[in-house]
Design an enzyme around this catalytic site. Structure first.
Site, PDB file in Angstrom:
ATOM      1  N   ARG A 110      16.501  59.643   4.416  1.00  0.00           N
ATOM      2  CA  ARG A 110      15.376  59.909   3.640  1.00  0.00           C
ATOM      3  C   ARG A 110      15.300  58.826   2.375  1.00  0.00           C
ATOM      4  O   ARG A 110      16.170  58.281   2.007  1.00  0.00           O
ATOM      5  CB  ARG A 110      15.935  61.273   2.927  1.00  0.00           C
ATOM      6  CG  ARG A 110      14.850  61.780   1.683  1.00  0.00           C
ATOM      7  CD  ARG A 110      13.680  62.452   2.635  1.00  0.00           C
ATOM      8  NE  ARG A 110      12.912  63.435   1.824  1.00  0.00           N
ATOM      9  CZ  ARG A 110      11.858  63.825   2.140  1.00  0.00           C
ATOM     10  NH1 ARG A 110      11.442  63.451   3.372  1.00  0.00           N
ATOM     11  NH2 ARG A 110      11.182  64.788   1.618  1.00  0.00           N
ATOM     12  N   THR A 399       3.992  63.206   9.937  1.00  0.00           N
ATOM     13  CA  THR A 399       5.213  63.371  10.343  1.00  0.00           C
ATOM     14  C   THR A 399       5.331  63.777  12.041  1.00  0.00           C
ATOM     15  O   THR A 399       4.406  64.138  12.560  1.00  0.00           O
ATOM     16  CB  THR A 399       5.980  64.678   9.534  1.00  0.00           C
ATOM     17  OG1 THR A 399       5.649  64.518   8.178  1.00  0.00           O
ATOM     18  CG2 THR A 399       7.196  65.073   9.891  1.00  0.00           C
ATOM     19  N   THR A 417       9.029  60.729   9.136  1.00  0.00           N
ATOM     20  CA  THR A 417       7.994  60.768   8.332  1.00  0.00           C
ATOM     21  C   THR A 417       7.540  59.771   7.476  1.00  0.00           C
ATOM     22  O   THR A 417       8.297  58.866   7.081  1.00  0.00           O
ATOM     23  CB  THR A 417       8.087  62.312   7.514  1.00  0.00           C
ATOM     24  OG1 THR A 417       6.741  62.631   6.831  1.00  0.00           O
ATOM     25  CG2 THR A 417       8.907  62.105   6.477  1.00  0.00           C
ATOM     26  N   GLU A 419       5.359  61.219   5.289  1.00  0.00           N
ATOM     27  CA  GLU A 419       4.914  62.398   4.247  1.00  0.00           C
ATOM     28  C   GLU A 419       3.430  62.670   4.737  1.00  0.00           C
ATOM     29  O   GLU A 419       3.122  63.557   5.747  1.00  0.00           O
ATOM     30  CB  GLU A 419       5.032  62.021   2.868  1.00  0.00           C
ATOM     31  CG  GLU A 419       5.462  63.226   2.344  1.00  0.00           C
ATOM     32  CD  GLU A 419       4.313  64.442   2.081  1.00  0.00           C
ATOM     33  OE1 GLU A 419       4.611  65.388   2.655  1.00  0.00           O
ATOM     34  OE2 GLU A 419       3.241  64.240   1.660  1.00  0.00           O
ATOM     35  N   GLU A 436       6.335  59.415   0.149  1.00  0.00           N
ATOM     36  CA  GLU A 436       7.359  60.671   0.164  1.00  0.00           C
ATOM     37  C   GLU A 436       7.954  61.019  -1.316  1.00  0.00           C
ATOM     38  O   GLU A 436       8.351  62.130  -1.383  1.00  0.00           O
ATOM     39  CB  GLU A 436       8.715  59.998   0.845  1.00  0.00           C
ATOM     40  CG  GLU A 436       9.550  61.102   1.659  1.00  0.00           C
ATOM     41  CD  GLU A 436       8.632  61.293   3.111  1.00  0.00           C
ATOM     42  OE1 GLU A 436       8.542  62.553   3.270  1.00  0.00           O
ATOM     43  OE2 GLU A 436       8.068  60.310   3.715  1.00  0.00           O
ATOM     44  N   ASP A 439       6.971  64.147  -2.555  1.00  0.00           N
ATOM     45  CA  ASP A 439       7.615  65.547  -2.061  1.00  0.00           C
ATOM     46  C   ASP A 439       8.627  65.979  -3.384  1.00  0.00           C
ATOM     47  O   ASP A 439       9.218  66.996  -3.412  1.00  0.00           O
ATOM     48  CB  ASP A 439       8.458  65.306  -0.936  1.00  0.00           C
ATOM     49  CG  ASP A 439       7.738  65.507   0.352  1.00  0.00           C
ATOM     50  OD1 ASP A 439       6.734  66.082   0.338  1.00  0.00           O
ATOM     51  OD2 ASP A 439       8.376  65.309   1.580  1.00  0.00           O
ATOM     52  N   SER A 463      12.994  67.557   1.085  1.00  0.00           N
ATOM     53  CA  SER A 463      12.406  67.725   2.698  1.00  0.00           C
ATOM     54  C   SER A 463      12.436  69.141   2.863  1.00  0.00           C
ATOM     55  O   SER A 463      13.124  69.951   2.486  1.00  0.00           O
ATOM     56  CB  SER A 463      12.920  66.610   3.478  1.00  0.00           C
ATOM     57  OG  SER A 463      12.539  66.638   4.821  1.00  0.00           O
ATOM     58  N   GLY A 485       5.189  69.260   9.615  1.00  0.00           N
ATOM     59  CA  GLY A 485       4.494  70.568   9.036  1.00  0.00           C
ATOM     60  C   GLY A 485       4.602  70.767   7.718  1.00  0.00           C
ATOM     61  O   GLY A 485       4.144  71.777   7.088  1.00  0.00           O
ATOM     62  N   GLY A 486       5.365  69.717   7.041  1.00  0.00           N
ATOM     63  CA  GLY A 486       5.565  69.868   5.442  1.00  0.00           C
ATOM     64  C   GLY A 486       6.451  71.088   5.245  1.00  0.00           C
ATOM     65  O   GLY A 486       7.187  71.575   6.252  1.00  0.00           O
TER      66      GLY A 486
HETATM   67  O1  DON Z   1       9.829  65.716   4.324  1.00  0.00           O
HETATM   68  C1  DON Z   1       8.979  66.532   4.343  1.00  0.00           C
HETATM   69  O2  DON Z   1       9.252  67.880   4.489  1.00  0.00           O
HETATM   70  C2  DON Z   1       7.539  66.379   4.447  1.00  0.00           C
HETATM   71  N1  DON Z   1       7.313  65.098   3.763  1.00  0.00           N
HETATM   72  C3  DON Z   1       7.024  66.233   5.714  1.00  0.00           C
HETATM   73  C4  DON Z   1       5.531  66.259   5.746  1.00  0.00           C
HETATM   74  C5  DON Z   1       4.950  66.585   7.159  1.00  0.00           C
HETATM   75  O3  DON Z   1       5.512  67.228   7.973  1.00  0.00           O
HETATM   76  C6  DON Z   1       3.650  66.705   6.974  1.00  0.00           C
HETATM   77  N2  DON Z   1       3.121  67.216   8.455  1.00  0.00           N
HETATM   78  N3  DON Z   1       2.233  67.887   9.083  1.00  0.00           N
END
Ligand code: DON
Length: 580
Positions: A110, A399, A417, A419, A436, A439, A463, A485-486
């Site tokens: 990370r 990501t 990712t 981000e 990132e 986040d 994350s 997918g965040g």
């Molecule tokens: O680490 C994380 O959870 C986020 N930065 C991931 C971002 C992400 O999956 C964007 N996608 N669709």
């Protein structure tokens, strides 16, 4: 193969394919969903978000490499062929099953905040929080990249082929180019920032300012130099010297949000080995990653809360089943917002959050036939020090997740990712730099209380990434899965596990099942699926609904009882399943 089909009790035309992994059918970037993508192999398999990356991983295994070797090659190729999503300028997490040692390993790559980063990083002079795009674009959101240090650490412990060999597929693509796909071209056309400055303007757009069209050969000679140097010298070529200096120069002289990152921050980055976490679902053991990702905790909580419902008999087109899944996800998100941050800075109560009795108690809040009025975080003792901050989910899909099983039965589930789409929109040496650090919570204090996930120097932002490995009742590895997918990642992953375990779908079908996700007070139902037609039913349960495209990128492999490998690539992306 007949055995595999019998096992599922399905006649999927998809699997009437040769044993070699099927070719991907590219989804339409504008519609969001394409045809199902799957494959069946006997010996090894790579499921990844671009066919180039899946090919690279498969070629490394064919040449005698193992799953960790393949992961290095896959990530390097994704860095170029899916530059909106992940790469050398970003971070990630790897979950590894070492079959011979019968050991699971978690590696944390990370990104970290610069040492000088302070709690007010994303606040304006008047104390108000910056807007999302305002914070993302430019230097301040860029964390010290971690993915290459992580891959180097994992390779030093588990790799079989020489490090330099793993760079060959990526070097070839960087020097000879690859034809831009529909999806990348469409995302470039939508981007408002990449065309504003160099080098992204010349790299991704034509002289008259149009996004390079699908089929245009994209070469990356600058990145080829980075790759050749890392292949020969290791990741110190990236983290020290001229390349690191250029990354720092790019972020500290950015025309928006100049950063305080230093070359010392780059040189100091260390990947970490951490303890994975496990729980159970039905008769399976589910193992996933621990903080600084909240994703693993959320996946275990969601599945644990669902265990008391007979989802199998409800089936994959049931409003009741989907409502229970969404409500469990809501409760998991509430705990994430309250309790999860970098464990090096904050004592995350991981064991309390995944304790069976706690999850069972949380589950009693769910009524599958109604929407909970509020979904609060659970009451745990560390709560007095903190308060909630709900992060928004990114607009543009970014990501990536890939799943690998090698000839020896080792497996890698890795999510990586930068981000949001194209990260900070800044490029250095042919790779995109992450955003990132957004986040982190933008606010350090809310309602008079400290936020666990606030910005602090050298801290890792929370994350939601959730690479996951599932074992059958005899302890044999059965499923390798994860998604982008965040904040929606755990919801995508948990629902797909339900689709595999309860609904007994093939991986290709399971990753294609409708996505349902809560975001704040809104329930997002995936456009073009049965959920769209059922929107009135969800409204009747008390939800405020939005029908929209979904940004998952699920890549899953299932090892059948006889050893056959079945894979699925998300029909919402351009991925592929390859192997032999
Ligand atoms: O680490 C994380 O959870 C986020 N930065 C991931 C971002 C992400 O999956 C964007 N996608 N669709």
């Amino acid at each position: 193969m007949r055995h595999a089909l019998k096992y599922f009790g399905l006649v999927a035309a998809l699997y009437a394919l040769p044993a070699l992994g099927a070719e991907a059918i590219n989804p339409e970037a504008t519609t969001g969903r394409g045809a199902l993508i799957g494959g069946v192999t006997k010996s090894y398999m790579v499921a990844a978000a671009t066919s180039y990356a899946a090919d690279a991983g498969a070629s490394i295994i064919k040449a005698g490499g193992n799953a960790v070797d393949a992961a290095v090659a896959v990530e390097l190729v994704l860095s170029m062929t899916e530059p909106q999503s992940s790469g050398v300028g970003g971070g990630g997490f790897m979950l590894l099953w070492d079959r011979n040692a019968r050991q699971m390993k978690m590696y944390d790559g990370r990104e970290k905040a610069p040492a000088a980063a302070g709690e007010k990083r994303f606040l304006k002079p008047d104390g108000a929080v910056m807007g999302r795009i305002e914070a993302i674009v430019g230097g301040k959101s860029v964390g010290v990249p971690g993915v290459m240090r992580m891959l180097e650490l994992a390779h030093s412990k588990h790799g079989k082929l020489p490090w330099a060999r793993l760079f060959e597929p990526a070097i070839k693509i960087a020097e000879e180019g690859f034809p831009i796909g529909e999806r990348l071209s469409a995302l470039l056309a939508r981007d408002q920032y990449l065309p504003l400055w160099e080098p992204t303007k010349s790299f991704f757009y034509t002289a008259d300012g149009k996004a390079k069209a699908p089929g245009t050969l994209l070469k990356n000679p600058e990145f080829a130099v980075v790759l050749r140097r890392m292949a020969a010298e290791g990741t110190k070529a990236l983290y020290t010297g001229a390349i690191a200096a250029d990354v720092v120069h790019t972020v500290t002289t950015a025309s928006r949000n100049a950063s305080d990152m230093t070359v010392a921050d780059m040189a100091a980055y260390e990947a970490k080995e951490r303890e994975p976490i496990c729980g159970k679902y039905r008769d399976k053991k589910v193992c996933t990653i621990s903080p600084p990702s909240s994703g693993g905790i959320s996946v275990l909580q969601t599945l644990g809360m669902l265990e008391r419902f007979d989802l199998a008999s409800m089936g994959p087109e049931s409003v009741t089943a989907y409502n229970a899944i969404a409500e469990a996800g809501r409760l998991a998100l509430a705990d994430r917002a309250m309790y999860v941050a970098d464990p090096d800075f904050f004592p995350v109560p991981v064991q309390d959050l995944i304790a069976a009795h706690y999850i069972a108690q949380r589950s009693t809040l769910i009524d599958p036939k109604a929407r909970m009025k509020t979904a609060p975080a659970g009451e745990l003792t560390v709560k007095k020090a903190m308060t909630l901050f709900a992060a928004e989910s990114p607009e543009i899909p970014a990501t990536t997740h890939f799943s690998i099983v090698d000839k020896q039965g080792n497996a890698v589930a890795m999510t990586a990712t930068i981000e949001s789409g194209f990260g900070s929109k800044l490029m250095s040496n042919g790779f995109m730099l992450n955003n990132e650090l957004t986040d982190f919570s933008y606010d350090d204090v809310a309602q008079g209380r400290t936020v666990a996930n606030r910005v602090q120097g050298s801290k890792r932002p929370r994350s939601a990434m959730s690479p996951t490995l599932i074992f059958d009742k005899d302890g044999k590895l059965e499923i390798v899965i994860g998604s982008p997918g965040g904040p929606a990642i755990p919801a995508y992953v948990a629902k797909t596990i339900v689709a595999l375990v309860d609904w007994k779908l093939t991986p290709a079908e399971a990753v294609g099942t409708a996505n349902i996700v809560t975001s704040g007070d809104t329930l997002n139902l995936e456009e073009g699926t049965f959920l769209e037609k059922q929107a009135p039913a969800f409204k009747a349960l008390g939800h405020s609904v939005r029908v929209d495209q979904s940004g998952s990128g699920l890549h899953a492999i299932r090892i059948m009882p006889g050893g056959t490998l079945m894979g699925g690539a998300d029909p919402r992306r351009e991925g592929a399943v390859k192997g032999e």
